[in-house]
Design an enzyme around this catalytic site. Structure first.
Site, PDB file in Angstrom:
ATOM      1  N   TYR A  61     -44.798  28.907   5.533  1.00  0.00           N
ATOM      2  CA  TYR A  61     -44.426  29.303   6.897  1.00  0.00           C
ATOM      3  C   TYR A  61     -43.426  28.306   7.484  1.00  0.00           C
ATOM      4  O   TYR A  61     -42.426  28.693   8.083  1.00  0.00           O
ATOM      5  CB  TYR A  61     -45.681  29.374   7.779  1.00  0.00           C
ATOM      6  CG  TYR A  61     -45.419  29.978   9.144  1.00  0.00           C
ATOM      7  CD1 TYR A  61     -45.673  31.326   9.380  1.00  0.00           C
ATOM      8  CD2 TYR A  61     -44.901  29.208  10.183  1.00  0.00           C
ATOM      9  CE1 TYR A  61     -45.421  31.888  10.623  1.00  0.00           C
ATOM     10  CE2 TYR A  61     -44.649  29.768  11.429  1.00  0.00           C
ATOM     11  CZ  TYR A  61     -44.910  31.114  11.649  1.00  0.00           C
ATOM     12  OH  TYR A  61     -44.661  31.663  12.871  1.00  0.00           O
ATOM     13  N   PHE A 120     -17.346  44.202  16.852  1.00  0.00           N
ATOM     14  CA  PHE A 120     -18.129  45.207  16.129  1.00  0.00           C
ATOM     15  C   PHE A 120     -19.107  45.884  17.099  1.00  0.00           C
ATOM     16  O   PHE A 120     -19.443  45.341  18.137  1.00  0.00           O
ATOM     17  CB  PHE A 120     -18.881  44.543  14.967  1.00  0.00           C
ATOM     18  CG  PHE A 120     -19.660  45.541  14.165  1.00  0.00           C
ATOM     19  CD1 PHE A 120     -19.000  46.530  13.451  1.00  0.00           C
ATOM     20  CD2 PHE A 120     -21.045  45.526  14.148  1.00  0.00           C
ATOM     21  CE1 PHE A 120     -19.709  47.482  12.732  1.00  0.00           C
ATOM     22  CE2 PHE A 120     -21.759  46.473  13.428  1.00  0.00           C
ATOM     23  CZ  PHE A 120     -21.099  47.461  12.725  1.00  0.00           C
ATOM     24  N   ASP A 121     -19.580  47.090  16.717  1.00  0.00           N
ATOM     25  CA  ASP A 121     -20.370  47.867  17.690  1.00  0.00           C
ATOM     26  C   ASP A 121     -21.674  47.197  18.121  1.00  0.00           C
ATOM     27  O   ASP A 121     -22.060  47.291  19.281  1.00  0.00           O
ATOM     28  CB  ASP A 121     -20.598  49.330  17.242  1.00  0.00           C
ATOM     29  CG  ASP A 121     -21.197  49.467  15.877  1.00  0.00           C
ATOM     30  OD1 ASP A 121     -21.264  48.467  15.156  1.00  0.00           O
ATOM     31  OD2 ASP A 121     -21.598  50.585  15.508  1.00  0.00           O
ATOM     32  N   ASP A 131     -17.688  35.889  14.284  1.00  0.00           N
ATOM     33  CA  ASP A 131     -18.591  36.896  13.758  1.00  0.00           C
ATOM     34  C   ASP A 131     -18.199  36.929  12.278  1.00  0.00           C
ATOM     35  O   ASP A 131     -17.184  37.509  11.897  1.00  0.00           O
ATOM     36  CB  ASP A 131     -18.347  38.236  14.452  1.00  0.00           C
ATOM     37  CG  ASP A 131     -19.187  39.349  13.850  1.00  0.00           C
ATOM     38  OD1 ASP A 131     -19.733  39.150  12.760  1.00  0.00           O
ATOM     39  OD2 ASP A 131     -19.271  40.426  14.475  1.00  0.00           O
ATOM     40  N   ALA A 158     -19.390  37.951   9.262  1.00  0.00           N
ATOM     41  CA  ALA A 158     -19.964  38.804   8.213  1.00  0.00           C
ATOM     42  C   ALA A 158     -19.140  38.821   6.924  1.00  0.00           C
ATOM     43  O   ALA A 158     -19.675  38.770   5.823  1.00  0.00           O
ATOM     44  CB  ALA A 158     -20.139  40.227   8.751  1.00  0.00           C
ATOM     45  N   LYS A 167     -23.434  41.235   4.032  1.00  0.00           N
ATOM     46  CA  LYS A 167     -22.076  41.490   3.551  1.00  0.00           C
ATOM     47  C   LYS A 167     -21.696  40.395   2.547  1.00  0.00           C
ATOM     48  O   LYS A 167     -22.068  40.480   1.388  1.00  0.00           O
ATOM     49  CB  LYS A 167     -21.084  41.528   4.724  1.00  0.00           C
ATOM     50  CG  LYS A 167     -21.141  42.825   5.530  1.00  0.00           C
ATOM     51  CD  LYS A 167     -22.192  42.802   6.584  1.00  0.00           C
ATOM     52  CE  LYS A 167     -22.074  43.933   7.575  1.00  0.00           C
ATOM     53  NZ  LYS A 167     -23.214  43.935   8.519  1.00  0.00           N
ATOM     54  N   HIS A 175     -24.006  56.941  18.104  1.00  0.00           N
ATOM     55  CA  HIS A 175     -23.615  57.519  16.812  1.00  0.00           C
ATOM     56  C   HIS A 175     -24.734  57.511  15.779  1.00  0.00           C
ATOM     57  O   HIS A 175     -24.755  58.338  14.879  1.00  0.00           O
ATOM     58  CB  HIS A 175     -22.379  56.802  16.260  1.00  0.00           C
ATOM     59  CG  HIS A 175     -22.579  55.335  16.043  1.00  0.00           C
ATOM     60  ND1 HIS A 175     -22.711  54.454  17.086  1.00  0.00           N
ATOM     61  CD2 HIS A 175     -22.684  54.610  14.914  1.00  0.00           C
ATOM     62  CE1 HIS A 175     -22.888  53.239  16.593  1.00  0.00           C
ATOM     63  NE2 HIS A 175     -22.875  53.308  15.279  1.00  0.00           N
TER      64      HIS A 175
HETATM   65  N1  F0G Z   1     -20.654  41.972  12.782  1.00  0.00           N
HETATM   66  C1  F0G Z   1     -19.915  42.743  11.973  1.00  0.00           C
HETATM   67  C2  F0G Z   1     -18.445  42.485  11.849  1.00  0.00           C
HETATM   68  C3  F0G Z   1     -20.521  43.776  11.248  1.00  0.00           C
HETATM   69  O1  F0G Z   1     -19.775  44.524  10.452  1.00  0.00           O
HETATM   70  C4  F0G Z   1     -21.921  43.966  11.378  1.00  0.00           C
HETATM   71  C5  F0G Z   1     -22.584  45.033  10.660  1.00  0.00           C
HETATM   72  C6  F0G Z   1     -22.646  43.134  12.228  1.00  0.00           C
HETATM   73  C7  F0G Z   1     -21.969  42.145  12.919  1.00  0.00           C
HETATM   74  C8  F0G Z   1     -24.126  43.287  12.426  1.00  0.00           C
HETATM   75  O2  F0G Z   1     -24.805  42.843  11.308  1.00  0.00           O
HETATM   76  O3  F0G Z   1     -25.942  44.898  10.428  1.00  0.00           O
HETATM   77  O4  F0G Z   1     -26.642  42.613   9.730  1.00  0.00           O
HETATM   78  O5  F0G Z   1     -27.126  43.418  12.006  1.00  0.00           O
HETATM   79  N2  F0G Z   1     -21.969  45.946  10.104  1.00  0.00           N
HETATM   80  C9  F0G Z   1     -22.539  47.024   9.311  1.00  0.00           C
HETATM   81  C10 F0G Z   1     -21.449  47.972   8.939  1.00  0.00           C
HETATM   82  C11 F0G Z   1     -23.748  47.671   9.882  1.00  0.00           C
HETATM   83  O6  F0G Z   1     -21.769  49.041   8.420  1.00  0.00           O
HETATM   84  O7  F0G Z   1     -20.279  47.646   9.105  1.00  0.00           O
HETATM   85  P1  F0G Z   1     -26.204  43.493  10.847  1.00  0.00           P
END
Ligand code: F0G
Length: 459
Positions: free
Chosen positions: A72, A124-125, A215, A217, A258, A450
């Site tokens: 833990y 990102f969304d 960000d 990823a 990613k 979406h």
């Molecule tokens: N930032 C970026 C640039 C992303 O592409 C994503 C996720 C996230 C943050 C959020 O990360 O999914 O681990 O919580 N992108 C995925 C996509 C979902 O399909 O592009 P997460």
């Protein structure tokens, strides 16, 4: 003759895929209310919905899963990850999180308040969702070139320094808690940000006392593009470029699903101890104790290994080469897409493929459904559905681009799969003038609609 690239790995385990008939797919997509997220994966032949968490781990990563320490507190796997994050990214503090948006939640809980402005390059969304959920505003400062899909620009993810500085000049400093650079910029087509732009944005923000976060990823794919396209970095290693990128910023949120090639996981890294202490409180509240952050020890161990593998030049060359290969085939069929192809995906320009469909009938969603019907290929809409409604006026937002993203999972599909996908789109393009009606919403959620939206054919 110069030898071509080839994948620096071979395949040890395979997973069967089932093809279906058009009649089956007509039925299934109708049952799914024309929302591709609603399809059970067995109903999909080639799944390009996302490159997130869908990669194939290496035998080394699977070995790490067995070695994972499930304590833990103070897990050995945590320290393995801490060492990689320290050495590779140069970040002294970090907390693991269950995925990228959880890291966003922790960072924004600590930094953003109602009424704030958060500039960046096409957030990102989930990032935008977390900002708007806190009644703050995400301000898109991407360079104008990014909206022209025909334009061949090496760094379409760059931030327009003039737009950024206008925001700094016209607003009090305490309303701008941070600036976010998304590397690569997913929303605009997996487009990279140059080292020069990262440096300039960082210097400008510093002069106004505003922290900068990645960000991150797809940071390794961004580093690959810097090596390929920015002359000064042609002989740098990917790791050197990665380190230099991170040296410019105050911290990063990371979706490890990613570029760390794991099926689940993320983290939040920063330099400032005071901020880390604040984040730690939220981490314990939302994710779990600081040395596991909502993950199993084995997930941390696989992530540590994946971060290293994701920065391997030969791997990145094959990965991004596959994306470019799909782009090349689409070009041969005349299918328009965001050029040049990005790091993780090809973004087909739905406005150009289906110009007869009114934007109110969701051009990109219509194309994504056509693609599924044609060959069982699942892609994702990056257009008006994803853009949601304006939080104030509740009016539909119609973005400059209507895109269908073909996101390619890491180390999963072969180039024959890419040829299949390209042929499906080639067939659709050949009959595009006959597709004249799109879809209408029958049900939608108030935010991030979406994922769960329900549609019917417009008549
Ligand atoms: N930032 C970026 C640039 C992303 O592409 C994503 C996720 C996230 C943050 C959020 O990360 O999914 O681990 O919580 N992108 C995925 C996509 C979902 O399909 O592009 P997460």
């Amino acid at each position: 003759m110069e030898l071509p690239f080839a994948e620096p790995y071979k395949i040890k385990a395979v997973e069967p895929l089932r093809r279906s008939t058009r009649e089956e797919r007509e039925q299934w997509i109708k049952e799914a209310k024309y929302n591709l997220f609603n399809l059970p994966s067995e109903q999909v032949f080639i799944d390009l919905l996302t490159d997130s968490g869908t990669g194939a781990m290496s035998d080394q990563q699977w070995s790490e899963m067995m070695l994972g320490d499930e304590s833990y507190a103070g897990s050995a796997s945590y320290f393995k990850l801490k060492k990689v994050i320290g050495e590779l990214l140069g970040m002294p503090y970090f907390v693991p999180t269950h995925q990228g948006r959880a890291a966003e939640n922790l960072l924004f809980s600590a930094m953003i308040k109602a009424g704030d402005l958060v500039p960046g390059n096409a957030h990102f969304d989930t990032t935008k969702g977390h900002i708007e959920f806190r009644r703050a505003t995400a301000v898109d400062c991407t360079i104008a070139e990014a909206a022209d899909t025909n334009l061949d620009h090496p760094f379409k993810g760059n931030i327009d320094l003039h737009k950024l500085e206008e925001g700094f000049k016209n607003n009090p400093k305490d309303k701008i808690p941070l600036c976010i650079i998304t590397v690569t910029c997913n929303t605009l087509g997996g487009q990279p940000v140059s080292m020069q732009n990262i440096r300039e944005v960082s210097a400008l923000c510093k002069s106004y006392g505003i922290p900068v976060f990645f960000d991150a990823a797809r940071f390794a794919e961004n580093a690959y593009f810097i090596r390929e396209r920015e002359a000064a970095y042609a002989s740098h290693s990917i790791k050197e470029i990665v380190r230099e990128m991170y040296d410019q910023v105050d911290g990063a949120t990371m979706s490890s699903k990613k570029d760390a090639i794991v099926n689940i996981g993320g983290f939040l890294a920063c330099r400032d101890k005071e901020l880390f202490d604040k984040i730690s409180m939220y981490c314990i509240l939302y994710e779990g104790y600081l040395t596991y952050g909502g993950l199993a020890g084995r997930d941390l161990a696989a992530m540590a290994r994946g971060l290293e593998e994701g920065c391997d030049y030969d791997y990145l060359e094959a990965r991004i080469g596959q994306v470019a290969y799909l782009g090349k085939l689409l070009k041969e069929y005349g299918v328009p897409f965001q050029e040049p192809t990005g790091g993780h995906a090809v973004f087909v320009d739905a406005k150009k493929v289906l110009p007869h469909i009114p934007k109110e009938e969701y051009q990109a969603q219509t194309l994504a459904i056509e693609l599924y019907l044609e060959g069982g290929v699942r892609a994702v809409e990056i257009g008006a559905l994803l853009a949601d409604r304006d939080p104030e006026t509740r009016e539909n937002r119609y973005p400059a681009l209507e895109l269908v993203r073909l996101a390619i999972p890491r180390r999963v599909y072969t180039n024959n799969h890419m040829a299949f996908v390209a042929a499906c789109l080639g067939n659709i393009y050949a009959r595009h003038e006959k597709i004249t009606r799109g879809f209408r919403i029958t049900k939608e959620a108030p935010i991030m609609r979406h994922f769960t939206v329900e549609l019917e054919r417009a008549t």
